[in-house]
Structure formats: C-alpha cells, structure tokens
Design a protein around this motif. Structure first.
Motif, PDB file in Angstrom:
ATOM      1  N   GLY A 157     -17.360  -5.718 -11.149  1.00  0.00           N
ATOM      2  CA  GLY A 157     -19.009  -5.289 -10.459  1.00  0.00           C
ATOM      3  C   GLY A 157     -19.489  -6.309 -10.138  1.00  0.00           C
ATOM      4  N   LEU A 158     -18.600  -8.368  -9.420  1.00  0.00           N
ATOM      5  CA  LEU A 158     -19.433  -8.800  -9.066  1.00  0.00           C
ATOM      6  C   LEU A 158     -18.445  -8.551  -7.690  1.00  0.00           C
ATOM      7  CD1 LEU A 158     -18.409 -11.729 -11.544  1.00  0.00           C
ATOM      8  CD2 LEU A 158     -20.596 -10.491 -10.462  1.00  0.00           C
ATOM      9  N   GLU A 159     -18.037  -7.755  -7.182  1.00  0.00           N
ATOM     10  CA  GLU A 159     -17.385  -6.943  -5.451  1.00  0.00           C
ATOM     11  C   GLU A 159     -18.365  -7.719  -4.349  1.00  0.00           C
ATOM     12  OE1 GLU A 159     -15.637  -4.980  -7.930  1.00  0.00           O
ATOM     13  OE2 GLU A 159     -17.016  -5.208  -7.884  1.00  0.00           O
ATOM     14  N   ASP A 160     -19.597  -7.432  -4.610  1.00  0.00           N
ATOM     15  CA  ASP A 160     -20.653  -7.523  -3.239  1.00  0.00           C
ATOM     16  C   ASP A 160     -21.499  -8.975  -3.780  1.00  0.00           C
ATOM     17  OD1 ASP A 160     -20.048  -5.906  -1.948  1.00  0.00           O
ATOM     18  OD2 ASP A 160     -20.893  -4.048  -3.429  1.00  0.00           O
ATOM     19  N   ALA A 161     -21.041  -9.620  -4.556  1.00  0.00           N
ATOM     20  CA  ALA A 161     -21.636 -10.166  -5.388  1.00  0.00           C
ATOM     21  C   ALA A 161     -21.721 -12.001  -4.179  1.00  0.00           C
ATOM     22  CB  ALA A 161     -21.600 -11.547  -6.318  1.00  0.00           C
ATOM     23  N   PRO A 162     -22.030 -13.092  -4.365  1.00  0.00           N
ATOM     24  CA  PRO A 162     -21.752 -13.830  -3.404  1.00  0.00           C
ATOM     25  C   PRO A 162     -21.292 -15.328  -3.816  1.00  0.00           C
ATOM     26  CG  PRO A 162     -24.160 -14.123  -4.725  1.00  0.00           C
ATOM     27  CD  PRO A 162     -24.290 -12.975  -4.620  1.00  0.00           C
ATOM     28  N   LEU A 163     -20.860 -15.964  -3.099  1.00  0.00           N
ATOM     29  CA  LEU A 163     -19.770 -16.507  -3.917  1.00  0.00           C
ATOM     30  C   LEU A 163     -20.108 -17.685  -5.007  1.00  0.00           C
ATOM     31  CD1 LEU A 163     -16.645 -17.697  -3.782  1.00  0.00           C
ATOM     32  CD2 LEU A 163     -17.420 -19.796  -2.137  1.00  0.00           C
ATOM     33  N   ALA A 164     -21.509 -17.893  -5.559  1.00  0.00           N
ATOM     34  CA  ALA A 164     -21.578 -18.670  -5.640  1.00  0.00           C
ATOM     35  C   ALA A 164     -21.717 -18.228  -7.769  1.00  0.00           C
ATOM     36  CB  ALA A 164     -23.061 -19.834  -5.822  1.00  0.00           C
ATOM     37  N   ALA A 165     -21.806 -17.157  -7.284  1.00  0.00           N
ATOM     38  CA  ALA A 165     -22.025 -15.745  -8.661  1.00  0.00           C
ATOM     39  C   ALA A 165     -20.506 -15.208  -9.418  1.00  0.00           C
ATOM     40  CB  ALA A 165     -23.440 -14.843  -8.289  1.00  0.00           C
ATOM     41  N   LEU A 166     -19.829 -15.957  -8.556  1.00  0.00           N
ATOM     42  CA  LEU A 166     -18.943 -15.327  -9.428  1.00  0.00           C
ATOM     43  C   LEU A 166     -18.358 -16.438 -10.482  1.00  0.00           C
ATOM     44  CD1 LEU A 166     -16.296 -13.894  -6.103  1.00  0.00           C
ATOM     45  CD2 LEU A 166     -17.638 -13.416  -8.187  1.00  0.00           C
ATOM     46  N   PRO A 167     -17.713 -16.878 -11.390  1.00  0.00           N
ATOM     47  CA  PRO A 167     -17.063 -17.131 -12.842  1.00  0.00           C
ATOM     48  C   PRO A 167     -16.257 -18.081 -11.857  1.00  0.00           C
ATOM     49  CG  PRO A 167     -15.963 -15.089 -12.829  1.00  0.00           C
ATOM     50  CD  PRO A 167     -16.851 -14.839 -11.243  1.00  0.00           C
ATOM     51  N   PRO A 168     -15.575 -19.310 -12.335  1.00  0.00           N
ATOM     52  CA  PRO A 168     -14.757 -20.575 -12.642  1.00  0.00           C
ATOM     53  C   PRO A 168     -13.408 -19.778 -13.230  1.00  0.00           C
ATOM     54  CG  PRO A 168     -17.238 -21.416 -12.856  1.00  0.00           C
ATOM     55  CD  PRO A 168     -17.209 -20.343 -12.865  1.00  0.00           C
ATOM     56  N   VAL A 169     -12.613 -20.703 -12.287  1.00  0.00           N
ATOM     57  CA  VAL A 169     -10.866 -20.540 -12.613  1.00  0.00           C
ATOM     58  C   VAL A 169     -10.697 -21.902 -12.897  1.00  0.00           C
ATOM     59  CG1 VAL A 169      -8.706 -19.752 -12.286  1.00  0.00           C
ATOM     60  CG2 VAL A 169     -11.247 -18.513 -11.869  1.00  0.00           C
ATOM     61  N   THR A 170     -10.325 -22.229 -14.556  1.00  0.00           N
ATOM     62  CA  THR A 170      -9.940 -23.550 -14.766  1.00  0.00           C
ATOM     63  C   THR A 170      -8.204 -23.145 -14.530  1.00  0.00           C
ATOM     64  OG1 THR A 170      -9.378 -22.320 -17.387  1.00  0.00           O
ATOM     65  CG2 THR A 170     -11.861 -23.730 -15.892  1.00  0.00           C
ATOM     66  N   LYS A 171      -7.867 -24.600 -14.617  1.00  0.00           N
ATOM     67  CA  LYS A 171      -6.193 -24.443 -14.566  1.00  0.00           C
ATOM     68  C   LYS A 171      -5.092 -23.857 -15.311  1.00  0.00           C
ATOM     69  CE  LYS A 171      -4.159 -28.329 -13.169  1.00  0.00           C
ATOM     70  NZ  LYS A 171      -3.908 -29.695 -13.452  1.00  0.00           N
ATOM     71  N   GLY A 172      -5.910 -23.245 -16.694  1.00  0.00           N
ATOM     72  CA  GLY A 172      -5.826 -23.472 -18.291  1.00  0.00           C
ATOM     73  C   GLY A 172      -5.748 -21.932 -17.946  1.00  0.00           C
ATOM     74  N   GLN A 173      -6.244 -21.522 -17.308  1.00  0.00           N
ATOM     75  CA  GLN A 173      -6.957 -19.564 -17.215  1.00  0.00           C
ATOM     76  C   GLN A 173      -5.831 -18.991 -16.560  1.00  0.00           C
ATOM     77  OE1 GLN A 173     -11.342 -19.930 -16.199  1.00  0.00           O
ATOM     78  NE2 GLN A 173     -11.347 -17.744 -17.175  1.00  0.00           N
ATOM     79  N   LEU A 174      -5.884 -19.919 -15.213  1.00  0.00           N
ATOM     80  CA  LEU A 174      -4.893 -19.301 -14.194  1.00  0.00           C
ATOM     81  C   LEU A 174      -3.363 -19.454 -14.685  1.00  0.00           C
ATOM     82  CD1 LEU A 174      -5.215 -18.311 -11.143  1.00  0.00           C
ATOM     83  CD2 LEU A 174      -4.182 -20.763 -10.573  1.00  0.00           C
ATOM     84  N   MET A 175      -2.877 -21.015 -15.319  1.00  0.00           N
ATOM     85  CA  MET A 175      -1.055 -20.793 -15.585  1.00  0.00           C
ATOM     86  C   MET A 175      -1.616 -19.918 -16.736  1.00  0.00           C
ATOM     87  SD  MET A 175       0.395 -22.765 -13.678  1.00  0.00           S
ATOM     88  CE  MET A 175      -1.364 -22.026 -12.651  1.00  0.00           C
ATOM     89  N   GLU A 176      -1.946 -19.287 -17.397  1.00  0.00           N
ATOM     90  CA  GLU A 176      -2.152 -18.465 -18.641  1.00  0.00           C
ATOM     91  C   GLU A 176      -1.766 -17.135 -18.100  1.00  0.00           C
ATOM     92  OE1 GLU A 176      -4.767 -16.796 -22.768  1.00  0.00           O
ATOM     93  OE2 GLU A 176      -4.895 -18.262 -21.848  1.00  0.00           O
ATOM     94  N   HIS A 177      -2.533 -16.867 -17.126  1.00  0.00           N
ATOM     95  CA  HIS A 177      -2.407 -15.769 -16.248  1.00  0.00           C
ATOM     96  C   HIS A 177      -1.970 -15.514 -15.463  1.00  0.00           C
ATOM     97  CE1 HIS A 177      -5.390 -13.586 -19.501  1.00  0.00           C
ATOM     98  NE2 HIS A 177      -6.224 -15.580 -19.354  1.00  0.00           N
ATOM     99  N   TRP A 178      -1.105 -16.192 -15.488  1.00  0.00           N
ATOM    100  CA  TRP A 178      -0.376 -16.280 -13.606  1.00  0.00           C
ATOM    101  C   TRP A 178       0.300 -15.066 -13.075  1.00  0.00           C
ATOM    102  CZ3 TRP A 178       4.196 -16.601 -10.603  1.00  0.00           C
ATOM    103  CH2 TRP A 178       4.248 -17.879  -9.596  1.00  0.00           C
ATOM    104  N   ASP A 179       0.945 -14.302 -14.270  1.00  0.00           N
ATOM    105  CA  ASP A 179       1.795 -13.609 -13.594  1.00  0.00           C
ATOM    106  C   ASP A 179       1.410 -12.187 -13.134  1.00  0.00           C
ATOM    107  OD1 ASP A 179       4.280 -14.714 -14.125  1.00  0.00           O
ATOM    108  OD2 ASP A 179       4.355 -13.838 -15.850  1.00  0.00           O
ATOM    109  N   ASP A 180      -0.298 -12.031 -13.916  1.00  0.00           N
ATOM    110  CA  ASP A 180      -1.391 -11.327 -13.472  1.00  0.00           C
ATOM    111  C   ASP A 180      -1.940 -12.042 -12.391  1.00  0.00           C
ATOM    112  OD1 ASP A 180      -0.768  -8.832 -15.056  1.00  0.00           O
ATOM    113  OD2 ASP A 180      -2.517  -9.406 -16.088  1.00  0.00           O
TER     114      ASP A 180
END
Length: 458
Positions: free
Chosen positions: A55-78
């Motif tokens: 739902g954010l494909e056309d949103a500006p970069l500043a509107a996208l949610p941040p990604v933490t290291k913990g999130q990235l590592m937890e969902h690394w394979d995806d």
C-alpha cells in the motif's frame, strides 16, 4: 581479485569520478531514480519488503517504515531477493572462516540453483544483535569501489602502472568487512599488509617499518599511538596519506597524526551494512556519498532533524544493495548533515558531524535524577592529555577512566580533576571517577576501542 571483479571495480571508479562534477540537481535526480529502482526490486523479489511496503508503493521514501537490525535478521530468509539463499548457510560459511582462519576475500560459492560467488560479512554485535550481510559480484564491486573513492578523494588514486603500498591496521577477523575488503585487493596493483589492531604495539611498529606503506589505514584508536611512536623515532614510515576509519576521529588524534607524518588524516565514514558512506575531500571537509547511500538523520520519533543538527539515530537506504535490500535501515549512529558548497567543487552534501553510537551516551545517576553525558564531555577533558589513548567505562558506583601510555610526568590528580570538572559542568557533579593506568585498552572482538562504554542494557 579475479579479473571480472577488478574490471567491474575499475569501470565503477571511472563512472563515479565523473559524478564529482555533478550539480546538486543532478545528484538529487540520480538519487530519486536509484531509490525508485531499488524499491521496485525489493517489492518484486523480497516477501519481507512486499509485506512491509504494501500500500506504500507510491509513497515518498520518508513515509516508509524503518527497518531495524533485529527485524532484518529475524526475517532474513524472506528479506533476501534470491530464493534459496539462507541465513543458516551464510552463518555456516562465516563460522568456517573463523574456525579455519580462512581467507576473508575468498567468495562463498553457493550450490545450485544460486550459482556464482558471494561475499559475506557480519557486524560484531556490540550494539545489539549481530547483523549478517551478503553481496553478489556486482554489489561487492560497488563495495570495493566505494572505498577506492575514499583514496581518490584523499589524493592517492590507484591506477595501473602506479601501485600503492597499503597498510591496514584494523581487524583481521575474517568475518569483518574490512578484512574481506583488504583481502580482495589486487596484490600486483595494491600490495597490502593487514595488521591486527589488537597486536602489541612494538609488533605493529616493526611490521610497518618493514613494509613502508604509501597509504596507512587504521582505526583512530590505533593511529594516535602510532603517531606517538613516529614522533619518538621508533616508527619511521613516510606515507603519502593517512586514513582513519570505523571509529570517531577526534581533533587531537588528527593533530597528532599530522604532526607525525605531515599530512592530516582523511576521515572515512563507513559501515558493514553500507560500505563507504562519506569521506574527506581535498579541502579537508567530509562529504556524503549521496549517489551511493541515502542518509536520513532522524530524532527519537523518526522525524528528520534540521540541517546541521545531530540525529538520535540514522536511517540509510542503499540503492546498490539488491540481494539483501536496505531501505530505511536503522543504525545507531548520530550524524549531522549540513548543506552543500565546498572549495573542492563537489556538490555532495557535507557531513557536519559524526558523534559515534547512541550507546556511548552515559546515563549517570546524580541524586534522584539521571543525567545524560555525551561522549564529547570526555573528549574535551581527555583529548589534550599526553597519552596513547583513553577509555571511559561506566560502573555501578561511578566511572573508570582507563589511560594507556600516560606520561610519567603527567599528574593523575590533574587528569582526574579535568574529568570531574567536565562532569560537573555537564550536570553530573559528585560522580565517582577512578583513574586506571593500563598497558592496553579494552578492545572488541574486531579490535575497536569503544571510547565510552555504558552499563549493559537490560
């Protein structure tokens, strides 16, 4: 370095040199196109980002949610965009390098259907969970070229027929990106010696004297004692350029290095996740690599801070990171980005300040209140003291100030008074200060010296 990889690096450096003459408008336009392409790629090929940006494909970069290291590592394979690439396999490769002291520049060759070489590195995990990152050949060429840009800007370009001798004093741990970058350099064009920052100082001095580097690269905590060895006559090298990387370069360390070798050290700002983020130009000012990394200093609520104001954290977007996309990835760095305009002629934004990691801010109990003490308080008090290095470690009942190489002529009472006075001015009067002369400062597994260490977080 294999021929195909070197060809990619040289091609990138040729293209990127032309960008030094770009206008601000052209830089901004390039950033918009590059970010848009990276976002499309991530949503198309990464299930993690497809869900996160729904739902954010056309949103500006500043509107996208941040990604933490913990999130990235937890969902690394995806999060990765290559199906079949698994965190467990990359971790196994890194563990094998450590166990067998393998060549960090040796790419990991994945089994079908992935094919091709892959390079991997991990963060130390000193600021939380360890991060693991992976690059294909195209991305690794961009990583190497980003560090080569720093040498170009420092006035030591690498060209065929003009080899330079590089000494790197940092981490030799094979899972660290600096080790992998150093091991990937072509030995014919760039003869390189990699030295461990944790090694005894006399051993490092001897190795440098024998190698006689053209370019000296090291942690800031290494450069200062080496500068003192040069001034004392035990180290006698004549590098054309000095580069400080991976740690905050204090004004005192910069002054010591210039006194020792006649040139001010270039300050390279980089991270395992991003590779080069910025570096010093010929005019002595730091610029962001805006064409390679989009850096957003934000406050505690993820709002952009005004120009020249240090953020509470940093969000980075790396357009060339396609295997493991990094879009508004959160780092704990506190930086300030200023405007543009520099005597060197580059239109890249200026990096006004790099204040280290947010974990370096101490929370000291003073009566019934807690006072936040910024690391600059200790820099102001200790950088002028004649010694090899210092480190502040918070204890339950106060702080320890570790002093390496303190001159016998320096009165410890005077040093303690400087620290206590600085704390009092910052609102932390009465905090216990203990001076601890040490043979060597406490370093992390990667050989870095965290200058200010708070109590372990819950």
């Amino acid at each position: 370095m294999d021929a195909a990889l070197m060809a990619r690096v040289l091609a990138l450096r040729f293209v990127w040199r032309a960008r030094d003459r770009w206008s601000a408008e052209r830089i901004d336009a390039h950033r918009e196109r590059a970010v848009a392409a990276a976002r499309r790629h991530a949503v198309e090929r990464s299930p993690f980002y497809r869900r996160l940006h729904a739902g954010l494909e056309d949103a500006p970069l500043a509107a996208l949610p941040p990604v933490t290291k913990g999130q990235l590592m937890e969902h690394w394979d995806d999060a990765v965009t290559r199906r079949g690439l698994r965190l467990a396999d990359v971790e196994a490769h890194l563990a094998d390098l450590v166990e067998h002291d393998g060549d960090p520049g040796r790419p990991w060759r994945a089994s079908p259907p992935l094919r091709g070489p892959w390079w991997a590195a991990a963060t130390a995990g000193t600021t939380g969970r360890r991060g693991v990152f992976v690059w294909d050949r195209t991305e690794w060429a961009a990583v190497l070229a980003s560090y080569a840009r720093a040498t170009d800007w420092a006035g030591v370009p690498v060209r065929p027929g003009q080899p330079i001798r590089v000494a790197v004093v940092s981490s030799r741990r094979p899972t660290h990106q600096s080790a992998a970058v150093g091991a990937s350099l072509p030995t014919a064009l760039i003869p390189t010696i990699r030295l461990d920052a944790t090694a005894p100082l006399p051993e490092t001095v001897s190795a440098l004297n024998g190698f006689a580097p053209t370019l000296l690269v090291g942690y800031a905590s290494v450069l200062r004692p080496l500068a003192r060895e040069q001034l004392a006559g035990r180290l006698h090298i004549s590098p054309r350029a000095i580069m400080s990387a991976s740690e905050v370069l204090s004004p005192q360390t910069s002054q010591d290095a210039e006194a020792a070798w006649g040139v001010p050290p270039a300050d390279v700002y980089a991270a395992t996740e991003t590779a080069g983020i910025g570096s010093t130009c010929s005019a002595g000012r730091r610029h962001l690599y805006e064409d390679l990394v989009i850096a957003e200093p934000v406050d505690a609520d993820y709002r952009r801070v005004p120009p020249g104001t240090p953020g509470d954290r940093l969000l980075v977007t790396v357009p060339f990171a396609r295997t493991l996309p990094l879009i508004r990835y959160e780092m704990s760095d506190r930086i300030a980005v200023d405007g543009r305009g520099c005597p060197c002629g580059r239109a890249f934004a200026l990096l006004a300040a790099v204040e280290g990691r947010i974990e370096d801010v101490l929370a000291l109990a003073v009566g019934e209140t807690t006072v936040a003490i910024h690391p600059n308080v200790f820099h102001d008090a200790l950088d002028g003291v004649p010694l090899n290095g210092w480190q502040v470690v918070q204890r339950g009942d106060g702080i320890d100030v570790l002093l390496e190489g303190l001159s016998p002529q320096t009165a410890t009472d005077a040093v303690r008074a400087r620290v206590e006075s600085a704390l009092a001015a910052a609102g932390a009067a009465g905090v216990g200060v203990r001076l601890v002369p040490v043979a060597a400062l406490e370093r992390t597994a990667l050989g870095k010296v965290p200058l200010v260490r708070g109590l372990p977080r819950a």
